[in-house]
Design a protein around this motif. Structure first.
Motif, PDB file in Angstrom:
ATOM      1  N   MET A 105     -57.637 -47.909 -42.449  1.00  0.00           N
ATOM      2  CA  MET A 105     -58.967 -47.331 -42.125  1.00  0.00           C
ATOM      3  C   MET A 105     -59.458 -47.789 -40.618  1.00  0.00           C
ATOM      4  O   MET A 105     -59.910 -46.977 -39.885  1.00  0.00           O
TER       5      MET A 105
ATOM      6  N   SER B 141     -57.541 -47.017 -37.831  1.00  0.00           N
ATOM      7  CA  SER B 141     -57.619 -45.457 -37.306  1.00  0.00           C
ATOM      8  C   SER B 141     -59.091 -45.018 -36.750  1.00  0.00           C
ATOM      9  O   SER B 141     -59.050 -43.971 -36.239  1.00  0.00           O
TER      10      SER B 141
ATOM     11  N   PRO C  23     -61.380 -45.388 -33.532  1.00  0.00           N
ATOM     12  CA  PRO C  23     -61.182 -45.799 -32.155  1.00  0.00           C
ATOM     13  C   PRO C  23     -61.694 -47.195 -31.980  1.00  0.00           C
ATOM     14  O   PRO C  23     -62.985 -47.493 -32.458  1.00  0.00           O
TER      15      PRO C  23
ATOM     16  N   LEU D 151     -65.435 -47.156 -30.600  1.00  0.00           N
ATOM     17  CA  LEU D 151     -66.422 -46.758 -31.393  1.00  0.00           C
ATOM     18  C   LEU D 151     -66.911 -48.034 -32.606  1.00  0.00           C
ATOM     19  O   LEU D 151     -68.173 -48.023 -32.671  1.00  0.00           O
TER      20      LEU D 151
ATOM     21  N   GLN E 206     -58.127 -41.768 -47.291  1.00  0.00           N
ATOM     22  CA  GLN E 206     -58.699 -42.745 -46.255  1.00  0.00           C
ATOM     23  C   GLN E 206     -59.421 -41.918 -45.196  1.00  0.00           C
ATOM     24  O   GLN E 206     -60.390 -42.729 -44.746  1.00  0.00           O
TER      25      GLN E 206
ATOM     26  N   VAL F 293     -63.312 -43.025 -43.853  1.00  0.00           N
ATOM     27  CA  VAL F 293     -63.596 -43.557 -42.412  1.00  0.00           C
ATOM     28  C   VAL F 293     -64.743 -42.336 -42.030  1.00  0.00           C
ATOM     29  O   VAL F 293     -65.683 -43.048 -41.685  1.00  0.00           O
TER      30      VAL F 293
ATOM     31  N   VAL G 265     -63.568 -39.070 -34.689  1.00  0.00           N
ATOM     32  CA  VAL G 265     -63.104 -40.069 -36.098  1.00  0.00           C
ATOM     33  C   VAL G 265     -62.147 -39.135 -36.781  1.00  0.00           C
ATOM     34  O   VAL G 265     -60.881 -39.774 -36.818  1.00  0.00           O
TER      35      VAL G 265
ATOM     36  N   PHE H 131     -60.595 -36.518 -35.851  1.00  0.00           N
ATOM     37  CA  PHE H 131     -59.407 -36.360 -35.180  1.00  0.00           C
ATOM     38  C   PHE H 131     -58.238 -37.411 -34.991  1.00  0.00           C
ATOM     39  O   PHE H 131     -57.158 -37.391 -35.122  1.00  0.00           O
ATOM     40  N   VAL H 132     -59.131 -38.493 -34.831  1.00  0.00           N
ATOM     41  CA  VAL H 132     -58.136 -39.760 -34.339  1.00  0.00           C
ATOM     42  C   VAL H 132     -57.654 -40.111 -35.455  1.00  0.00           C
ATOM     43  O   VAL H 132     -56.322 -40.517 -35.607  1.00  0.00           O
ATOM     44  N   ALA H 133     -58.352 -40.296 -36.510  1.00  0.00           N
ATOM     45  CA  ALA H 133     -57.607 -40.466 -37.870  1.00  0.00           C
ATOM     46  C   ALA H 133     -56.410 -39.728 -38.337  1.00  0.00           C
ATOM     47  O   ALA H 133     -55.587 -40.175 -38.813  1.00  0.00           O
ATOM     48  N   ILE H 134     -56.618 -38.330 -38.163  1.00  0.00           N
ATOM     49  CA  ILE H 134     -55.547 -37.546 -38.476  1.00  0.00           C
ATOM     50  C   ILE H 134     -54.203 -37.946 -37.518  1.00  0.00           C
ATOM     51  O   ILE H 134     -53.108 -38.013 -37.978  1.00  0.00           O
ATOM     52  N   ILE H 135     -54.461 -38.190 -36.242  1.00  0.00           N
ATOM     53  CA  ILE H 135     -53.382 -38.454 -35.441  1.00  0.00           C
ATOM     54  C   ILE H 135     -52.896 -39.867 -36.095  1.00  0.00           C
ATOM     55  O   ILE H 135     -51.523 -39.911 -35.963  1.00  0.00           O
ATOM     56  N   TYR H 136     -53.664 -40.752 -36.220  1.00  0.00           N
ATOM     57  CA  TYR H 136     -53.249 -42.162 -36.716  1.00  0.00           C
ATOM     58  C   TYR H 136     -52.333 -41.935 -37.875  1.00  0.00           C
ATOM     59  O   TYR H 136     -51.031 -42.377 -38.142  1.00  0.00           O
TER      60      TYR H 136
ATOM     61  N   ASN I 176     -48.274 -42.049 -38.197  1.00  0.00           N
ATOM     62  CA  ASN I 176     -47.550 -42.914 -38.947  1.00  0.00           C
ATOM     63  C   ASN I 176     -46.606 -42.399 -39.988  1.00  0.00           C
ATOM     64  O   ASN I 176     -45.657 -42.877 -39.982  1.00  0.00           O
TER      65      ASN I 176
ATOM     66  N   LEU J  39     -56.957 -28.335 -33.683  1.00  0.00           N
ATOM     67  CA  LEU J  39     -57.372 -29.623 -33.792  1.00  0.00           C
ATOM     68  C   LEU J  39     -56.632 -30.380 -35.268  1.00  0.00           C
ATOM     69  O   LEU J  39     -56.075 -31.526 -34.819  1.00  0.00           O
TER      70      LEU J  39
ATOM     71  N   PRO K 143     -51.777 -33.492 -33.956  1.00  0.00           N
ATOM     72  CA  PRO K 143     -50.665 -34.425 -33.965  1.00  0.00           C
ATOM     73  C   PRO K 143     -49.310 -33.797 -33.612  1.00  0.00           C
ATOM     74  O   PRO K 143     -48.467 -34.228 -32.889  1.00  0.00           O
TER      75      PRO K 143
END
Lengths: 338, 343, 322, 333, 524
Positions: free
Chosen positions: A175, A178, A180, A183, C26, C30, C288, C290-295, C299, E14, E18
């Motif tokens: 977590m 993930s 940024p 932030l 997760q 977040v 947040v 969006f970035v978590a989904i990308i991460y 993965n 969105l 990815p």
């Protein structure tokens, strides 16, 4: 038994094959005690790499490498800067002198020669680099230390406890990874308020999962090792096993990660300074000097270039030492994979 | 070499004395370290004729694998040849540039490694790995090469070779993997195969199968095999001749029957007797050899075995030469057992 | 391709479903944490009003934005809208957070991929060379060279590049988006850090593989250096490299704040900082997520790629033996 | 020899079974590592457990040591069920049951000195401290034939034989009654094996130890053990006194194993070998009926249909084969 | 495209990002039409001239009813017409859409509007549109940040097509000033497209129309051929957000931009020597000041400490060295441009000896001053102030937090934010009311000061329209302020622009950036 000719002096008083009688040692052969026959330890020339304890081997390698000493010397110089800056600085690092601002390197003003010039408030750049090493090194080492301790403790815990505790720890690590960086960093600084200590805390908070992942992997691997099973089999309690067997396995990989992180931390502090949340003015740090100086890159190049150079030397030394340590301790380099 | 009159030897054993010499190692010395501080091979000599299986016997660190790698020209970078000559099918290996050596490897000589699990590229289909030698050394077309690979896999006893070509090493059992290793070494039709402990990692029931396959395919092709092992049982199984090494020296070399019946070197003798036999009695100690095997390049001066030898004398502090004690039976010992072991 | 298909085969479906489930949990964590911490950390209304606004004006804006409700109510309301992909509207720009992000996405992707490509094109060969020639001068000299990149802050390197290539030489545009040429400087700036890391990973991974037994086997068949390196070692050492690339791409897509600021590149990174500084809660939260989904996605993709690179790695667990 | 048959049972495994759940691309599958094994070690004896890789013999060792939990069945030590013991209680029991692992390179922590390695069991059980600890460690080193000066060395400075001696010193440090020896010499140089075997035998006499001797090497088992079980694919296929088992093997697998084992006698001077067909099946795909039937030269229809039970052929000699009375693969050679 | 479907689509995008990132190639599109950014508007005359303007931020909205910050206003005010403009020299409100105006009562204003103005969709601009634009800001549902500017207004109405009537709650002296910021939107259009539509597709009557936008980085405006006023010489203008100052300078130097805003003095000086570029600077109504906490529990509670602060600061040196001369000294927390400026006060003079003496009198020669700040403020300036203060014995702790936290802190009703803070204030109204009322009146969010006499004076200034009365009121107010020192005026800021020498333009004090007043091309 022997068909050779001439009188022979026996090397061994009795046949060692019988095993139950003491064996007389010849030169270069280990004397034996006890009733059981014994293999001689391999007669290895002193200083041989294979048989030395790890630590000594490391030092020997290190002594042999002139490059490594160069990097150690750089680090030592920075360390001296940080410990006794007054010895090295040529001017008061905090005193602004507006008429004498943005002087080129080598300019003398008011009796002080500014070898690396002055900054936008007329402060001596060299002295600020010297004094700035304190904040920068503190941040770098303290952040790495805190993140390393927190991260590896959690990683080892997750690896030994496994089950849901382990899963929760690792998910939390994920977590944090993930979110940024900025932030997290901004929120931490916002919640805690900006200060040197909090910059360290903030970086530690952001970076611990890296160590956790490595420590977790190493712990799992160590647990598969036979000597850990052997320790359990002699009845060692879990904490003993962790302390004596697992942690020593985890540490080299953590050291490798730490050397990589060290340079990064200085860069991160520079980034925090770039958005104004790093070390608070007027205290110098390389990061804040860099970010303050970047506006002047077209007019007063020395403002950002010299702290940048200091940072480069630090990163280079730490990285090269890190490479060296890794080549010695952890040739398989699982450490980097997480 | 003096007596390489013959061309191709079709039939292995019957050709007898006149068989072509495939490998000759002469006075090979190899050392480790920048200043050659650790000499790991001392004046090693041996020779192999077509169709012959010579067992190179020794315990860990005695230099047998190093000998093999020297022949292949694959010494690790920290090791180098001090002296000596190696000829494979009449071609000198020592001092030959890597570019040329590459041409010999896989075509004139092939190597089977101990642990097929790690010796095979884990991420490449086995067919492709076997095929690689053909791609490198021949101009055969894709189909031709494929046919050859399939035929060879069939010969070494891999069932359903056509389909299994595409599989990866981990999809095979240990025995099959070792069969694939054998096929890989043989695909370029080399005159010499070096088999480095090819069955050590295998179970006895599988070991028996692999040894048989290896013997069958090499005999059929008249391939000379340098068989490296530490297991006297395996030696007894496969070898025509035995070369025993200890501490980087060749200490004995003899016909297989003679090696087992009348071992001349105290080490060979002790090795044979320290293993429990069917007649060993429980509770009665085995005749153990004291001490331990010297580390590579760290053998004591003189006869490397002398610290562990019950027969050792002052003389043994100098290295005895490898001399003939019986017809076709050489030994390097000041006090050889010439009439078998007394006990 | 067949390997790809195999990697995605039926057995993987359950694995992927499980991973997605975990990821959802997760993500939820977040979002919750960020939601709470954000609301404790500043008041967007104060940032929106002009200086001379009164306390009433500020209160009015707070009501307008729904910030006067209790944090629980706000949270529940927020969650209730999520399933419809309604991430709310930017306080500052009044536009939907999703629009703001998706508008910037192509820029971020472009920059990230360009930087990634660049760091691969430089990092991997450098790492390979320094591993292969580790005993020679070349191998030793290469690493410090890439480390220069790693020790330069992005804002410094970026500005130097602009000063040299745009102001002095006028070869490349300093900012803006005129096709490929605009991409070069920011991509170099961004790549400098990952390039060095990648080179190091490649080096160590290669060193490990160069000593592997199968390399000797290949050489015993007569394979030369090029064949050994490209045909055997590269693929076998790919897993740590892919892991790092995965992390890098996740980080890059999450936004390269400073590079984007220097080059006025309208990517996610700049948006992130702007949104955080303005306490533009809906946008921050959307980022947040969006970035978590990308991460998480990267993965997962990396995991699947493992299975493609190394078929022994089964997504579903241990392999079979025939 | 016969005395051991009279001495009381010390360590007993009753119908222990170990099944691993394995995830495969096709879903969860059961891997039967040990399929209901019963074993009884009498005080003072050396009991042999023979089998090839993957037959489950190491899993048996781990279950006897309670390092792995059996799926079913239980292990008793001196009448006490230890399978369910945990934590402190189990650690107490560990004083009594010890292990020597196969690979002394892996089983010793390379970061610890010899002294620390040998002292570890004493330290964790707080049975000795300070000077007394040092004395005891030196005594132990002496007992396994190592000198005092070894105490300050590290495993990497030692030879394989010396390392295994240290492993033995660790195992006997707490004066256990049973030692599980999992392939104790197979990683050692041939010329060193005899030393270790001799040492083990001497220690057994001096300390009244009971050994479970696990090995794939028939000649070693024959030399070391009074009684022996032969395992194949998680099952005991034959057991009995070693002499009986080797002289008159009743299970085709035992016969094949004996025949295939290399002996240092040139090929020309010994009987031909019997080679089993094919390879050992995966424990994930156990054959129906008799586990050995896929490789057995004597397999019949019934072998696929019925699981042969371990039954007594002659007193003290059991085999699990439908044709145990008549089977003789050597005739096929 | 319909708003809803667009949103859903981007939501999907969105969620799939990815994957899309890898599969879909990645063209950087701009919404609206694509355009090739021909940065070089360079050479002479012609009909097609493009001007590129770099400023630090992207406009937060193009809806003139909402934000009006320094990055937003300059963009949309070129799309819309304002009711009034200011004379660039005198800065007085002058006719624009409103041709004339009169007060029918102290609280009622009547504006006559032009009748020849058309929106870019062809519809005519009427008084109803103007009234709508004003009432819209007052509508609490819109939540306009500009509400505070017009809070004096009760309502606006349009009794005739070209007559606008504005009623105020009380007499308002600053109404006309604020009306110069009122952009007129089309009522019909605004109601049709709604708030979001007005932001994304603004439609006004100004000299330019929106051509395209690009993801938070660029807004391109094109000249309107049907504009009612003088035809602008620049045909296309690109506003670009370039946050980094050094990058903006580089853009100008590399010809990427022809006009860059918000320069700092050092960077401006760098341009002075350039052959291709020049510096344009103009004093603004923005005043840089120090706020002192009078109410909180801090050393600045003590008047002597505040006086010491005022005497410790080397105003001249700040202006000369740090602001590079691009600033003028002030005598109060107000600029001379604003109505009510009292002239130079004796208090604001650099006298370190006096400062030390004052501190000595307080008994604590080294009081600790906490100095909260945010990255929004020029760090070197703060450090220079810190250095000045420390030179006379203060210990000054600067604590940076980000702007949101900073605001929350300094606006806390508990007045526990620290001792001193730095600020820059402008109200777009050129009036003392817009500055000292919100800064120092009891109970306003910024005020950490309370004085009944002062409050009375500023309230009088606010509710009177007679300039003489007001002037008196502010004189009183400032004399109180200069005595109590809840704030210290540091200097009058200049707006500093860097421009290509090709650009002919005279910036004004209210930073309006009317593109129709600019021309490109060599001199003359």
């Amino acid at each position: 038994m022997n068909t050779g000719t001439g009188p022979r002096k026996r090397l061994h008083a009795t046949s060692p094959q019988t095993g139950d009688l003491p064996v007389q040692a010849a030169d270069g052969v280990e004397p034996t005690m006890g009733s059981v026959s014994l293999e001689s330890s391999p007669a290895v020339p002193a200083g041989d790499a294979v048989t030395m304890p790890r630590g000594r081997r490391f030092w020997n390698k290190m002594r042999a490498s002139r490059r490594v000493w160069g990097f150690v010397a750089i680090l030592l110089v920075f360390l001296c800067f940080a410990l006794v800056p007054a010895l090295f600085s040529t001017a008061e690092p905090l005193r602004a002198d507006l008429p004498g601002r943005l002087l080129r390197p080598g300019t003398t003003s008011a009796g002080v020669t500014h070898w690396l010039g002055t900054d936008q408030l007329g402060r001596d750049v060299w002295s600020r680099i010297v004094y700035g090493s304190r904040a920068s090194l503190t941040i770098a080492f303290a952040a790495v230390f805190c993140a390393g301790i927190i991260g590896s403790t959690l990683g080892v815990a997750a690896g030994t406890l496994r089950g849901w505790v382990g899963a929760v720890i690792m998910r939390i690590a994920d977590m944090v990874l993930s979110v940024p960086f900025f932030l997290l960093a901004i929120l931490t600084v916002v919640v805690l308020g900006p200060s040197l200590v909090n910059v360290v805390l903030c970086l530690a908070l952001v970076r611990w999962p890296r160590y956790t992942r490595v420590a977790y992997g190493q712990t799992l691997e160590a647990q598969g090792r036979e000597f850990v099973r052997s320790a359990v089999a002699v009845g060692s309690p879990p904490l003993w096993v962790i302390r004596k067997h697992i942690i020593p396995e985890v540490i080299p990989a953590i050291i490798v990660v730490a050397t990589l992180e060290l340079g990064l931390m200085v860069l991160y502090e520079a980034s925090l300074s770039f958005i104004g949340l790093g070390v608070q003015p007027p205290a110098p740090s390389w990061g804040s000097m860099l970010s303050d100086g970047q506006q002047y890159i077209g007019t007063a190049w020395w403002l950002a270039t010299f702290p940048g150079l200091a940072l480069f030397l630090l990163v280079l030394s730490v990285n090269m030492l890190g490479d060296f340590v890794r080549d010695q301790l952890d040739p398989s380099e699982r450490a980097l994979r997480s | 070499m003096p007596e390489q009159a013959e061309g191709v030897v079709a039939d292995g054993r019957s050709a007898g004395e006149a068989r072509e010499e495939v490998l000759r190692v002469e006075g090979l010395s190899v050392a480790f370290g920048r200043a050659s501080e650790r000499v790991a091979l001392h004046d090693v000599s041996l020779s192999l004729r077509a169709g012959e299986v010579v067992a190179l016997v020794g315990e860990s660190g005695c230099g047998k694998s190093l000998t093999a790698l020297s022949v292949m020209g694959l010494l690790p970078p920290e090791a180098h040849v001090l002296a000596g000559s190696i000829t494979v099918c009449g071609k000198e290996i020592i001092g030959t540039p890597e570019r040329l050596l590459r041409r010999y490897r896989g075509s004139a000589m092939g190597m089977i490694f101990q642990d097929a699990m790690v010796a095979l590229n884990p991420l490449q289909a086995v067919g492709r790995q076997i095929d690689e030698a053909l791609r490198i050394h021949t101009n055969l077309g894709r189909g031709q090469r494929r046919d050859k690979v399939i035929a060879l896999l069939d010969a070494v006893g891999v069932p359903d070779p056509t389909n299994r070509l595409r599989q990866l090493p981990h999809q095979f059992s240990g025995g099959l993997r070792q069969r694939i290793m054998i096929a890989m070494a043989l695909i370029g039709e080399p005159r010499l195969i070096i088999a480095d402990e090819p069955t050590t990692a295998l179970d006895v029931t599988i070991q028996a199968q692999i040894l048989e396959v290896l013997k069958d395919v090499t005999q059929a092709r008249g391939t000379a095999v340098l068989f490296i092992t530490h297991d006297m049982g395996v030696v007894a199984e496969v070898a025509d001749r035995v070369v025993v090494m200890y501490g980087g020296h060749v200490i004995e070399s003899a016909d297989v029957v003679e090696t087992f019946s009348t071992p001349a070197h105290p080490y060979t003798d002790a090795l044979l007797h320290s293993v429990p036999r069917t007649d060993s009695v429980r509770g009665v100690d085995l005749p153990a050899i004291p001490g331990s095997v010297p580390a590579p390049g760290a053998a004591p001066a003189g006869c490397p075995f002398h610290p562990r030898c019950s027969d050792a004398t002052q003389e043994c502090l100098t290295m005895p030469p490898l001399e003939q004690v019986l017809p076709d039976h050489d030994v390097a010992c000041w006090h050889p057992h010439t009439s078998g072991r007394s006990r | 391709m067949s390997m790809l298909r195999r990697a995605f085969a039926s057995g993987s479906a359950r694995y992927i479903a499980g991973r997605v489930g975990q990821a959802a949990l997760q993500l939820f964590g977040v979002v919750t944490i960020v939601f709470v911490v954000l609301r404790l950390s500043g008041d967007p209304a104060r940032l929106l009003v002009p200086q001379q606004a009164t306390a009433e004006d500020i209160a009015r804006i707070r009501t307008q934005l729904g910030l006067d409700a209790s944090i629980w109510e706000q949270y529940l309301q927020y969650l209730s809208k999520l399933p419809r992909f309604d991430f709310g509207y930017s306080y500052v720009q009044g536009r939907s957070a999703v629009d703001l992000i998706s508008e910037r996405l192509p820029y971020t992707i472009n920059l990230a991929l360009a930087a990634l490509l660049l760091s691969m094109l430089v990092g991997i060969p450098v790492g390979m060379a320094s591993a292969y020639f580790r005993r020679r001068f070349l191998g030793r000299a290469l690493m410090p060279f890439v480390l220069i990149g790693q020790s330069m802050p992005a804002f410094w390197l970026g500005l130097l590049l602009i000063l040299f290539f745009s102001v002095r030489l006028r070869w490349l545009p300093s900012t803006g988006f005129d096709g490929l040429t605009s991409l070069i400087l920011p991509a170099i700036t961004l790549a400098s850090l990952s390039m060095a890391t990648l080179a190091r990973i490649t080096r160590s991974s290669f060193l490990e593989q160069l000593n592997a037994d199968y390399v000797r086997t290949a050489r015993s068949r007569g394979a030369g250096t090029a064949r050994v390196l490209m045909g055997h070692v590269l693929r076998n050492s790919a897993i740590p490299i892919v892991t790092l690339l995965g992390l890098e791409i996740a980080a890059l897509l999450g936004g390269a704040v400073i590079t984007e600021t220097i080059f006025a590149w309208p990517g996610i990174g700049q948006l992130t900082v702007q949104a955080i500084q303005a306490r533009d809660f809906p946008v921050v939260q959307a980022i947040v997520i969006f970035v978590a989904i990308i991460y998480i996605g990267v993965n997962l993709l990396t995991d699947m790629l493992y299975a493609v690179i190394d078929p022994r790695v089964r997504l579903a667990g241990s392999g079979e033996q025939v | 020899m016969t005395s051991s048959t009279l001495s009381p049972v010390l360590l007993e495994a009753q119908d222990v079974r170990k099944v691993y759940r394995i995830r495969t691309p096709e879903g969860h599958r059961d891997l039967v590592a040990v399929n209901g094994l019963t074993l009884a070690l009498r005080r003072g004896e050396t009991y042999g457990l023979v089998g090839e890789s993957g037959c489950g013999k190491s899993t048996v060792a781990k279950m006897l040591l309670n390092l792995e939990q059996p799926t079913s069945g239980e292990v008793t030590l001196d009448g006490r069920v230890i399978t369910s013991l945990r934590g402190k209680e189990m650690r107490e029991v560990r004083k009594d049951i010890q292990v020597i692992f196969q690979d002394p390179f892996a089983a010793l922590n390379g970061r610890m000195s010899v002294f620390d390695l040998v002292a570890e069991p004493l330290r964790v059980h707080r049975s000795a401290q300070g000077k007394k600890l040092r004395e005891e460690v030196l005594d132990l080193l002496d007992l396994v034939g190592l000198t005092e000066e070894m105490a300050d060395r590290y495993p990497r400075q030692l030879s394989g034989g010396q390392r295994q001696r240290i492993a033995i010193a660790r195992a006997i440090a707490l004066r256990p009654s049973v030692i599980i020896c999992d392939e104790p010499v197979s990683a050692l140089d041939v010329s060193v094996q005899a030393q270790i075997l001799n040492l083990m035998n001497r220690l057994q006499r001096e300390l009244n130890l009971t050994y479970l001797f696990i090995s794939h090497d028939l000649t070693l088992v024959r030399y070391m053990c009074e009684r022996t079980s032969v395992m194949y694919l998680g099952d005991i296929v034959e057991d009995g006194t070693t002499a009986e088992l080797f002289d008159n093997p009743r299970h085709p697998y035992t016969q094949v194993l004996l025949s295939a084992s290399p002996v240092p006698i040139p090929q020309s001077q010994r009987p031909a070998r019997v080679k089993p067909r094919g390879e050992i099946p995966s424990p994930l795909a156990r054959p129906s009926g008799c586990p050995f039937r896929t490789r057995c030269p004597l397999a019949q229809q019934i072998c696929a249909e019925e699981v042969p039970q371990l039954r007594t052929i002659t007193p003290g000699h059991r085999a699990a084969c439908h044709f145990a009375e008549t089977a003789d693969v050597r005739k096929l050679a | 495209m319909s708003k809803n479907s667009a949103r859903r689509r981007s939501a999907t995008a969105l969620a799939l990002a990815p994957i899309l990132a890898l599969l879909a190639g990645c063209s950087m599109g701009s919404s609206g039409s694509s355009n090739s950014t021909d940065g070089n508007g360079g050479s002479a005359g012609g009909a097609q001239q493009t001007l590129t303007i770099d400023s630090p931020d992207y406009p937060s909205t193009l809806d003139p009813g909402l934000q009006y910050d320094g990055s937003t206003y300059p963009v949309y005010r070129n799309i819309y017409d304002q009711l009034l403009r200011r004379d660039p020299d005198s800065l007085e409100p002058v006719a624009w859409i409103a041709t004339s105006w009169e007060q029918s009562s102290p609280t009622t204003w009547q504006f006559k509007l032009r009748d020849d103005v058309k929106f870019s969709d062809g519809s005519a601009l009427t008084a109803r549109d103007a009234a709508f634009s004003l009432n819209r800001i007052l509508d609490k549902d819109l939540g306009s940040p500009q509400f505070a500017n017009f809070s004096a207004v009760k309502q606006a109405s349009a009794p005739e097509d070209h007559l606008l009537v504005v009623e105020t709650k009380a007499p308002s002296a600053t109404l006309l000033s604020y009306l110069t910021t009122l952009s007129i939107v089309s009522e019909t259009y605004a109601k049709k497209v709604g708030k979001a539509g007005l932001n994304e597709k603004p439609m006004g009557s100004g000299a330019y129309t929106l051509e395209s936008t690009r993801a938070g980085s660029e807004v391109t405006l094109a000249r309107r051929d049907t504009y009612w006023g003088k035809k602008p010489s620049i045909s296309k203008v690109i506003f670009r957000a370039v946050p980094n100052l050094a990058t903006r300078v580089a853009d100008l130097q590399s010809g990427r931009a022809q006009l860059v805003t918000t320069l700092a003095a050092d960077q401006a000086n760098q341009l002075k020597s350039s052959t291709a570029n020049k510096v344009l600077a103009v004093p603004t109504e923005r005043v840089a000041y120090l706020g002192l906490n009078v109410l909180g529990n801090t050393p600045t509670k003590d008047l002597k400490v505040r006086q010491a602060v005022a005497a410790a600061i080397n105003y001249e040196s700040l202006i000369k060295n740090l602001v590079g001369g691009y600033a003028k000294p002030v005598g109060a927390v107000l600029t001379p441009l604003a109505f009510g400026y009292p002239g130079k006060a004796a208090n604001f003079a650099y006298d370190p000896a006096k400062a030390k003496a004052l501190l000595a009198e307080t008994g604590n020669p080294n009081p600790v001053l906490n100095f909260p700040a945010s990255p929004a403020y020029n760090a070197q300036l703060l450090q220079a102030i810190q250095s000045d203060l420390e030179a006379v014995g203060f210990k000054v702790n600067i604590t940076n937090t980000d702007q949101a936290t900073y605001l929350k802190k300094v606006q806390s009703p508990a007045h526990d934010w620290g001792s001193i803070r730095f600020g820059r204030w402008s109200c777009s109204c050129l009036d003392a009311d817009g500055v000292i009322y919100p800064l120092f009146h009891t109970g306003t969010v910024w005020s950490s000061y309370s004085n009944k006499d002062f409050d009375k004076a500023v309230e009088a200034g606010r509710t009177n329209i007679d300039p003489a009365v007001r002037k008196d009121a502010y004189n009183t107010a400032f004399s109180i302020l200069n005595r109590d020192l809840p704030g210290i005026g540091l200097y009058q800021e200049s707006a500093i622009y860097g421009a290509s020498k090709d650009l002919q333009w005279k910036p004004d004090a209210v930073e309006s950036l009317y593109v129709d007043e600019m021309t490109l091309g060599g001199k003359g």
